[in-house]
Design an enzyme around this catalytic site. Structure first.
Site, short mmCIF file in Angstrom:
data_model
loop_
_atom_site.label_atom_id
_atom_site.label_comp_id
_atom_site.label_asym_id
_atom_site.label_seq_id
_atom_site.Cartn_x
_atom_site.Cartn_y
_atom_site.Cartn_z
CE1 TYR A 162 1.01 3.82 -20.41
CE2 TYR A 162 -0.16 5.78 -21.46
CZ TYR A 162 0.39 4.51 -21.40
OH TYR A 162 0.57 4.02 -22.63
CE LYS A 166 3.73 4.96 -22.59
NZ LYS A 166 4.81 3.87 -23.06
P1 NAP Z 1 0.36 -5.07 -22.85
O1 NAP Z 1 -0.44 -5.81 -23.84
O2 NAP Z 1 0.14 -5.08 -21.26
O3 NAP Z 1 1.84 -5.66 -23.01
C1 NAP Z 1 3.06 -5.19 -22.09
C2 NAP Z 1 4.21 -5.86 -22.50
O4 NAP Z 1 5.32 -5.21 -21.89
C3 NAP Z 1 4.17 -7.17 -22.09
O5 NAP Z 1 4.99 -7.97 -22.91
C4 NAP Z 1 4.83 -7.08 -20.67
O6 NAP Z 1 5.31 -8.46 -20.30
C5 NAP Z 1 5.91 -6.17 -20.89
N1 NAP Z 1 6.58 -5.65 -19.79
C6 NAP Z 1 5.80 -4.76 -18.71
N2 NAP Z 1 6.70 -4.39 -17.58
C7 NAP Z 1 7.94 -4.88 -18.12
C8 NAP Z 1 9.10 -4.94 -17.54
N3 NAP Z 1 9.25 -4.13 -16.41
N4 NAP Z 1 10.03 -5.39 -18.23
C9 NAP Z 1 9.87 -5.94 -19.46
N5 NAP Z 1 8.88 -6.21 -19.95
C10 NAP Z 1 7.71 -5.63 -19.53
O7 NAP Z 1 0.72 -3.63 -23.51
P2 NAP Z 1 0.40 -3.07 -24.86
O8 NAP Z 1 -1.05 -2.49 -24.89
O9 NAP Z 1 0.78 -3.96 -26.00
O10 NAP Z 1 1.40 -1.69 -24.64
C11 NAP Z 1 2.70 -1.75 -25.48
C12 NAP Z 1 3.20 -0.42 -25.50
O11 NAP Z 1 2.35 0.71 -25.98
C13 NAP Z 1 3.35 0.19 -23.91
O12 NAP Z 1 4.58 1.05 -23.61
C14 NAP Z 1 2.13 1.14 -23.73
O13 NAP Z 1 2.41 2.07 -22.98
C15 NAP Z 1 2.09 1.60 -25.17
N6 NAP Z 1 0.59 2.07 -25.53
C16 NAP Z 1 -0.34 1.28 -25.70
C17 NAP Z 1 -1.53 1.88 -25.88
C18 NAP Z 1 -2.78 0.99 -25.95
O14 NAP Z 1 -3.94 1.45 -26.37
N7 NAP Z 1 -2.81 -0.39 -25.87
C19 NAP Z 1 -1.65 3.21 -26.32
C20 NAP Z 1 -0.52 4.01 -26.21
C21 NAP Z 1 0.76 3.40 -26.03
P3 NAP Z 1 4.69 -9.14 -19.24
O15 NAP Z 1 3.31 -9.78 -19.49
O16 NAP Z 1 5.64 -10.28 -18.98
O17 NAP Z 1 4.92 -8.24 -17.94
#
Ligand code: NAP
Length: 254
Positions: A162, A166
């Site tokens: 991961y 990033k």
């Molecule tokens: P999440 O709740 O797990 O949502 C992830 C989203 O990405 C879902 O809509 C999922 O759709 C979609 N997705 C996953 N694999 C995919 C693929 N192969 N093609 C198209 N869509 C796909 O995650 P989140 O926490 O909102 O995170 C969103 C972004 O922020 C990510 O890039 C993550 O790395 C980044 N981020 C998050 C955090 C945190 O603390 N949450 C911190 C830093 C960065 P499906 O459900 O249909 O798979």
């Protein structure tokens, strides 16, 4: 074009979490929203989640279209953008938000987990940027916003795949920013810290406690905190910013 009027924004991974909040925030600014999602494990739940994003965007005063497409597969990405161009004819903002985790200590990390994370988190934004930037370059303007992470700057135990994805995304951001600047296309990244979503809900309590203890502002971030930063980067106020990483982490990285 008046600020955000009739703008077309594309959000990858808009069915849940941060992506859904971005769809809502940009819809509130009068932007037409297209998003994708991809969940082979539970398609029914995913259709329901996508429908909820569409409804929330409607409530925010705009329209959204959700399309099933895997960002890691070139053919599906191309079909996704073809559909958007057929419907809307332009793309003003691309938010490369879709991301996954497959955590494990490096010594035991499986090759398949390395590949899965790099394919979605790094190859996905590359494939989407390649197509969207070409469209934006022809339009002589556009914004690309990549969802990085604070750990891409500082590293994290148990997340070699991961973190590499990033950190790579930050490098991709800076290179795309340089390559497309002459066409008035800006490329920036947002680096969230510890945000309350499905992705972090599954972490062991001990890990969550340690994360919270490392946040100077003393709380987990909310999806709206991240969506606000994205809305800023998509706005005219950020027109002179490119190649930057905006940290939204409660001070985890300074
Ligand atoms: P999440 O709740 O797990 O949502 C992830 C989203 O990405 C879902 O809509 C999922 O759709 C979609 N997705 C996953 N694999 C995919 C693929 N192969 N093609 C198209 N869509 C796909 O995650 P989140 O926490 O909102 O995170 C969103 C972004 O922020 C990510 O890039 C993550 O790395 C980044 N981020 C998050 C955090 C945190 O603390 N949450 C911190 C830093 C960065 P499906 O459900 O249909 O798979």
């Amino acid at each position: 074009m008046a600020e955000n009027a009739q703008r077309v924004v594309v959000v990858t991974g808009g069915s849940r979490g941060i992506g859904r909040a971005i769809c809502k925030a940009l819809a509130a600014l009068g932007t037409r929203v297209f998003f994708n999602y991809y969940s082979p494990a539970n398609p029914e739940a995913e259709e329901a989640a996508a429908a909820e994003t569409i409804e929330l965007v409607k409530q925010a005063g705009s329209t959204a279209v959700g399309i099933w497409a895997n960002v890691a597969v070139q053919k599906e990405v191309a079909a996704f953008f073809d559909k958007i161009m057929e419907d809307a004819g332009r793309i003003d903002v691309l938010v490369n938000n879709a991301g996954i985790t497959r955590d494990g200590m490096m010594a035991r990390l499986k090759e398949s987990d390395w590949d899965a994370v790099l394919n979605v988190n790094l190859k996905g934004p590359f494939l989407c940027t390649q197509i969207a930037a070409r469209i934006m370059a022809k339009q002589q303007g556009g914004r690309i916003i990549n969802m990085a992470s604070v750990v891409g700057a500082i590293g994290n135990i148990g997340q070699a795949n991961y973190v590499a994805s990033k950190a790579g995304l930050i490098g991709l951001t800076k290179t795309a920013a340089k390559e497309y600047a002459s066409r008035n296309v800006t490329v920036n990244a947002v680096a969230p810290g510890f945000i309350a979503t499905d992705m972090t809900a599954v972490l062991p309590e001990k890990v969550k406690e340690a994360m919270l203890a490392s946040i100077p502002l003393g709380r987990a971030g909310q999806v709206e905190d991240v969506a606000g930063a994205v809305a800023f980067l998509a706005s005219d106020a950020a027109a002179y910013m490119t190649g930057q990483v905006l940290h939204v982490s409660g001070g985890m990285f300074m």
